[in-house]
Design an enzyme around this catalytic site. Sequence first.
Site, PDB file in Angstrom:
ATOM      1  CG  PHE A   1      -2.110   0.954   1.297  1.00 17.77           C
ATOM      2  CD1 PHE A   1      -3.220   0.572   0.483  1.00 17.77           C
ATOM      3  CD2 PHE A   1      -1.976   2.195   1.975  1.00 17.77           C
ATOM      4  CE1 PHE A   1      -4.082   1.672   0.405  1.00 17.77           C
ATOM      5  CE2 PHE A   1      -3.078   2.964   1.846  1.00 17.77           C
ATOM      6  CZ  PHE A   1      -4.124   2.749   0.785  1.00 17.77           C
TER       7      PHE A   1
ATOM      8  CE1 TYR B   1      -3.316  -3.864  13.850  1.00 17.40           C
ATOM      9  CE2 TYR B   1      -3.765  -6.040  12.696  1.00 17.40           C
ATOM     10  CZ  TYR B   1      -3.870  -5.284  13.684  1.00 17.40           C
ATOM     11  OH  TYR B   1      -4.322  -5.673  14.947  1.00 17.40           O
ATOM     12  CD  GLU B   2      -1.725  -6.364   6.972  1.00 15.30           C
ATOM     13  OE1 GLU B   2      -2.989  -6.549   7.277  1.00 15.30           O
ATOM     14  OE2 GLU B   2      -1.220  -5.441   6.474  1.00 15.30           O
TER      15      GLU B   2
ATOM     16  CB  VAL C   1       0.747   4.982   8.409  1.00 16.13           C
ATOM     17  CG1 VAL C   1      -0.776   5.027   8.580  1.00 16.13           C
ATOM     18  CG2 VAL C   1       1.023   3.526   8.371  1.00 16.13           C
TER      19      VAL C   1
ATOM     20  CG  HIS D   1      -7.365   3.298   9.603  1.00 18.55           C
ATOM     21  ND1 HIS D   1      -6.283   3.214   8.481  1.00 18.55           N
ATOM     22  CD2 HIS D   1      -7.479   1.613   9.940  1.00 18.55           C
ATOM     23  CE1 HIS D   1      -6.105   2.114   8.183  1.00 18.55           C
ATOM     24  NE2 HIS D   1      -6.853   0.966   8.911  1.00 18.55           N
TER      25      HIS D   1
ATOM     26  CG  PHE E   1      10.154   2.306  13.013  1.00 17.34           C
ATOM     27  CD1 PHE E   1       9.398   1.430  13.042  1.00 17.34           C
ATOM     28  CD2 PHE E   1       9.831   3.624  13.021  1.00 17.34           C
ATOM     29  CE1 PHE E   1       7.717   1.668  13.294  1.00 17.34           C
ATOM     30  CE2 PHE E   1       8.541   3.930  13.200  1.00 17.34           C
ATOM     31  CZ  PHE E   1       7.441   2.995  13.285  1.00 17.34           C
TER      32      PHE E   1
END
Length: 158
Positions: A22, A58-59, A82, A89, A114
């Site tokens: 995404f 999220y995965e 994100v 959300h 990260f």
Amino acid sequence: MNIIESDTIANKAKIAIAVVRFNRFVNNNLLEGALDVLKRIGHVKDENITIIWVPGSYELPLIAKALAISHKYDGIIALGTVIRGFTIHFEFVAKECSSGLSRISMENTLPIGFGLLTTDNISQAIERSGIKANNKGSEAALAVLEMINILKIIKNSS
């Protein structure tokens, strides 16, 4: 006084890079930055780099956990973006991803870089995934390389 620090050359390191599909056009830049650092600065060979594409941010913790418990890698780099929307959300995904990756890193004594961008808009995401500067994928790769070496120094010291 003992001081432990390290360089970023880890030519025998095995690195997994988990990349979110995404917002792929931003995440491709993060991946390119990470690969550039691993190869050019860390001297990591292509055959020691594994890239795993996941559906969303999220995965990332789940795939990081699977990679960690496989014991095949010296470090993991998590890359994704994100972008804040008009719902909560954004906060939920960013917080869960961040805390999950941190927990997995500590539980497995495994460096996890990260490289998750959390931005207010697409312009910020593009800026923070820059090809020439400010690439958070590059920064995550540098951190992983250095932490791999620091952990080896600590493990081998008496």
